[in-house]
Write an enzyme that holds these catalytic residues in place. Structure first.
Site: not given
Length: 281
Positions: A71, A164, A166, A215-216, A224, A227
Site C-alpha cells: 500500500c 499488487n 492494477h 480498490e480491491r 491509491c 495505483g
C-alpha cells in the site's frame, strides 16, 4: 488495543504498533475497525512489526479483511509513525512488505516526517506475474492495452503490478464514470485470479492526470499510492504521458516518476497523523 489513525491524501488506515501490541485476529479486527459507522472508520488495518530484514515490517489488511502485498499511501504513513516514535531512525528507512524490502526517503521537519519518497522498485508487466489470465483478454487499440468485456461494454485496460495488481482505464471525464457499478465488476472479473485494483484516468497533458480508484477489498477510496504508480507506468507504455507525472486524486496529489536509469518507480507524497485511541471488544 491502542491504535493511531493516519492517512496519505485521504487513503486512511488504522495503525497498530506491533512492537508493543499483539493482534491475534488481524482479519477480523480489520473488518471491525474499518467500519465507518460502527468502528474507527478506515480503508483497512496496518500492523507495524519488527523485521529481521529491514528497519520495520508492514502487514496491510483491506477493509474486507483480505491481506494485500503493498500500500503506497500506507507505507508512507508507516514510515512516519516509526520515525516519529523512534521505532526506526534510519533515513532512508527500509521497510519490509509483501512486495519485498522498499527504501523510503523521509522529508523531516523539526523532528517529524512530513513527506516521503518511496522507491517502489521495478514494475511487473508480464501478464501471468501480475497476475492476469491472458486467455480472457484480447489486445486493444494501443500497445500494452487489452480489451476487457465488462457487462454490456468493452473496456480497454493496461495491466501493471507494483507488488499488487492494477488495471488502468482511460476516460475523457473521470467524474462521469459510474465507479460504484463498474468498480466491483472489474475487480472481480474472471481475468484476475487474485482480483485487481481498478483506476479510471483522465489525461490533461503528458505530465498531469486526474484519477479515480476502486480498490480491491476496500471499494472507492480517496487515493491509491500503488495505483498512481501503475498509472504512471501505464501512461508511458501506451504513449499517453511522460515518465514524470503529477496525479490528482480525490484526496490530494502525488508525484510519480518511472526512471529510465534504474527502471524503478518513485512516488512522493505526504503522510498525516489524525488521532490515537483505544479499541475495546
Amino acid at each position: 488495543m491502542r491504535f493511531t489513525k493516519m492517512h496519505g491524501i485521504g487513503n486512511d488506515y488504522v495503525y497498530v504498533n506491533g512492537f508493543a501490541e499483539t493482534v491475534a485476529d488481524p482479519v477480523g479486527v480489520a473488518k471491525r475497525v474499518s467500519d465507518r459507522h460502527f468502528g474507527v472508520g478506515s480503508d483497512g488495518l496496518i500492523l507495524i512489526l519488527p523485521s529481521h530484514r529491514a528497519d520495520v515490517r508492514m502487514r496491510m489488511f483491506n477493509a474486507d479483511g483480505s491481506e494485500s502485498e503493498m500500500c503506497g499511501n500506507g507505507v508512507r504513513c508507516l514510515a512516519k509513525y516509526a520515525f516519529d516514535r523512534g521505532l526506526a531512525k534510519n533515513n532512508p528507512m527500509r521497510v519490509e512488505t509483501g512486495r519485498g524490502v522498499l527504501t523510503l526517503a523521509l522529508d523531516v521537519v523539526e523532528g517529524k516526517v512530513r513527506q516521503v519518497t518511496v522507491d517502489m522498485g521495478e514494475p511487473i508487466l508480464a501478464l501471468p506475474e501480475i497476475p492476469v489470465d491472458a486467455s480472457q483478454v484480447q489486445k486493444g487499440s494501443r500497445p500494452n492495452e487489452y480489451r476487457l468485456p465488462v457487462g454490456d461494454q468493452i473496456l480497454e485496460a493496461t495491466f501493471v503490478s507494483v507488488g499488487n495488481p492494477h488495471a488502468t482505464i482511460y476516460d475523457r471525464d473521470v467524474r462521469a464514470v459510474p465507479l460504484e457499478r463498474l468498480g466491483p465488476m472489474v475487480e472481480n472479473h474472471k481475468s484476475f485470479p487474485r482480483r485487481i485494483n481498478a483506476h479510471w484516468v483522465q489525461v490533461h497533458s503528458p505530465g498531469e492526470v486526474t484519477m479515480r480508484t476502486w480498490e480491491r477489498g476496500s471499494g472507492i477510496t480517496m487515493a491509491c499510492g500503488t495505483g498512481s504508480c501503475a498509472v504512471c507506468v501505464s501512461g508511458v507504455l501506451t504513449g499517453r504521458t511522460a515518465r514524470r507525472l503529477l496525479a490528482h486524486l480525490p484526496g490530494g496529489d502525488l508525484r510519480l516518476e518511472w526512471r529510465e536509469s534504474d527502471n524503478h518507480v518513485y512516488m512522493t507524497g505526504p503522510a498525516t497523523e489524525v488521532f490515537s485511541g483505544e479499541w475495546e471488544e
